[in-house]
Design a protein around this motif. Structure first.
Motif, PDB file in Angstrom:
ATOM      1  N   ILE A   1       0.915  -1.076  -0.101  1.00 17.97           N
ATOM      2  CA  ILE A   1       0.008   0.053  -0.122  1.00 17.97           C
ATOM      3  C   ILE A   1       0.697   1.287   0.037  1.00 17.97           C
ATOM      4  O   ILE A   1       1.760   1.421   0.879  1.00 17.97           O
ATOM      5  CB  ILE A   1      -1.022   0.132   1.167  1.00 17.97           C
ATOM      6  CG1 ILE A   1      -1.903  -1.151   1.149  1.00 17.97           C
ATOM      7  CG2 ILE A   1      -1.772   1.433   1.341  1.00 17.97           C
ATOM      8  CD1 ILE A   1      -2.570  -1.447   2.459  1.00 17.97           C
TER       9      ILE A   1
ATOM     10  N   MET B   1      -2.179   7.614   4.086  1.00 19.29           N
ATOM     11  CA  MET B   1      -2.872   6.382   3.101  1.00 19.29           C
ATOM     12  C   MET B   1      -3.989   6.803   2.501  1.00 19.29           C
ATOM     13  O   MET B   1      -4.878   7.389   3.175  1.00 19.29           O
ATOM     14  CB  MET B   1      -2.887   5.134   3.806  1.00 19.29           C
ATOM     15  CG  MET B   1      -3.434   3.917   3.081  1.00 19.29           C
ATOM     16  SD  MET B   1      -3.639   2.571   3.953  1.00 19.29           S
ATOM     17  CE  MET B   1      -5.036   2.907   5.034  1.00 19.29           C
ATOM     18  N   ARG B   2      -4.180   6.947   1.421  1.00 25.47           N
ATOM     19  CA  ARG B   2      -5.244   7.225   0.619  1.00 25.47           C
ATOM     20  C   ARG B   2      -6.488   5.931   0.674  1.00 25.47           C
ATOM     21  O   ARG B   2      -6.046   4.915   0.154  1.00 25.47           O
ATOM     22  CB  ARG B   2      -5.186   7.607  -0.865  1.00 25.47           C
ATOM     23  CG  ARG B   2      -4.184   8.975  -0.922  1.00 25.47           C
ATOM     24  CD  ARG B   2      -4.104   9.516  -2.280  1.00 25.47           C
ATOM     25  NE  ARG B   2      -3.347  10.597  -2.376  1.00 25.47           N
ATOM     26  CZ  ARG B   2      -2.660  11.225  -3.270  1.00 25.47           C
ATOM     27  NH1 ARG B   2      -2.721  10.300  -4.496  1.00 25.47           N
ATOM     28  NH2 ARG B   2      -1.783  12.269  -3.350  1.00 25.47           N
ATOM     29  N   ALA B   3      -7.514   6.175   0.752  1.00 26.71           N
ATOM     30  CA  ALA B   3      -8.676   5.486   0.945  1.00 26.71           C
ATOM     31  C   ALA B   3      -9.877   6.193   0.548  1.00 26.71           C
ATOM     32  O   ALA B   3     -10.048   7.294   0.709  1.00 26.71           O
ATOM     33  CB  ALA B   3      -8.716   4.580   1.871  1.00 26.71           C
ATOM     34  N   TRP B   4     -10.837   5.467  -0.391  1.00 25.47           N
ATOM     35  CA  TRP B   4     -12.066   6.113  -0.899  1.00 25.47           C
ATOM     36  C   TRP B   4     -13.060   5.802   0.416  1.00 25.47           C
ATOM     37  O   TRP B   4     -13.007   4.640   0.611  1.00 25.47           O
ATOM     38  CB  TRP B   4     -12.404   5.692  -2.217  1.00 25.47           C
ATOM     39  CG  TRP B   4     -11.483   6.604  -3.030  1.00 25.47           C
ATOM     40  CD1 TRP B   4     -11.975   7.484  -3.975  1.00 25.47           C
ATOM     41  CD2 TRP B   4     -10.316   6.544  -3.445  1.00 25.47           C
ATOM     42  NE1 TRP B   4     -11.011   7.936  -4.620  1.00 25.47           N
ATOM     43  CE2 TRP B   4      -9.824   7.549  -4.370  1.00 25.47           C
ATOM     44  CE3 TRP B   4      -9.146   5.766  -2.941  1.00 25.47           C
ATOM     45  CZ2 TRP B   4      -8.639   7.534  -4.736  1.00 25.47           C
ATOM     46  CZ3 TRP B   4      -7.765   5.745  -3.617  1.00 25.47           C
ATOM     47  CH2 TRP B   4      -7.659   6.676  -4.170  1.00 25.47           C
ATOM     48  N   LYS B   5     -13.960   6.557   0.478  1.00 23.23           N
ATOM     49  CA  LYS B   5     -15.258   6.229   1.357  1.00 23.23           C
ATOM     50  C   LYS B   5     -16.058   5.535   0.662  1.00 23.23           C
ATOM     51  O   LYS B   5     -16.266   5.071  -0.491  1.00 23.23           O
ATOM     52  CB  LYS B   5     -16.136   7.766   1.815  1.00 23.23           C
ATOM     53  CG  LYS B   5     -15.387   8.832   2.241  1.00 23.23           C
ATOM     54  CD  LYS B   5     -15.869   9.934   2.388  1.00 23.23           C
ATOM     55  CE  LYS B   5     -15.234  11.106   2.915  1.00 23.23           C
ATOM     56  NZ  LYS B   5     -16.111  12.372   2.979  1.00 23.23           N
TER      57      LYS B   5
END
Length: 195
Positions: free
Chosen positions: A170, A181-185
């Motif tokens: 990641i 860290m990028r994460a999408w809702k």
């Protein structure tokens, strides 16, 4: 050969602090030190004095410590204090930059470190991972062992290649000296009425 520099006599383009650069043709170097963020290291035989734990923090944008952590060291003006720099604490509180503190400490491996911390009223000293990385070094956090690894040498180049080849890693993104860290809702889930 030296177990740290693997016989090269160098560590981060400086003389190896454990063999003093005497392991190779580079033994003519009279430099003794390596930089880890704001830390310059030299070999010393330090006595067991008061231990200070410095938190190595991937969420810190700069190395910071409270003046009380180093009561015998003067706080001097820094670019941040002169410009009115303010940090945001974990609860969103504003923490003023009071200047900087320069000090020497002995490290666990018997090397002497010259440290520069931004002075701020914080609970514990913080060493910023981004600053350590800026010097070309690796910081490895692992459940078994964690390290700051000097960034030069053939093993490090091999390690970096190996990391790039690992599937499923990641990616972390650096912004203002902090790693994210990028994460999408998650998208809303619509259910049928009556269920």
């Amino acid at each position: 050969p030296c177990g740290v520099c693997q016989g090269s006599g160098l560590l981060l383009q400086d003389a190896c602090p454990l063999c003093d650069g005497c392991s190779s043709e580079h033994s003519t170097l009279d430099i003794c030190g390596l930089e880890l963020n704001n830390v310059e290291l030299c070999t010393v035989n330090a006595a067991e004095d008061e231990i200070m734990e410095i938190t190595v923090d991937s969420g810190a944008g700069e190395p910071v410590a409270a003046p009380e952590h180093f009561p015998n060291c003067p706080v001097v003006d820094s670019p941040g204090s002169l410009s009115g720099q303010v940090y945001l604490g974990p609860g969103g509180e504003k923490i003023p930059n009071l200047g900087q503190v320069c000090t020497q400490m002995s490290l666990e491996d018997k090397r002497q470190g010259n440290f520069t911390f931004q002075a701020a009223p914080v609970r514990k000293p913080l060493l910023a991972v981004s600053g350590v990385n800026d010097k070309g070094n690796l910081v490895v956090f692992d459940g078994a062992d964690s390290f700051i690894i000097p960034g030069k040498g053939p093993q490090i180049a091999q390690l970096r290649k190996l990391i790039q080849a690992i599937p499923g890693k990641i990616k972390l993104h650096r912004k203002n000296g902090v790693y994210h860290m990028r994460a999408w809702k998650p998208k809303p889930v619509f259910s049928r009425q009556g269920r």
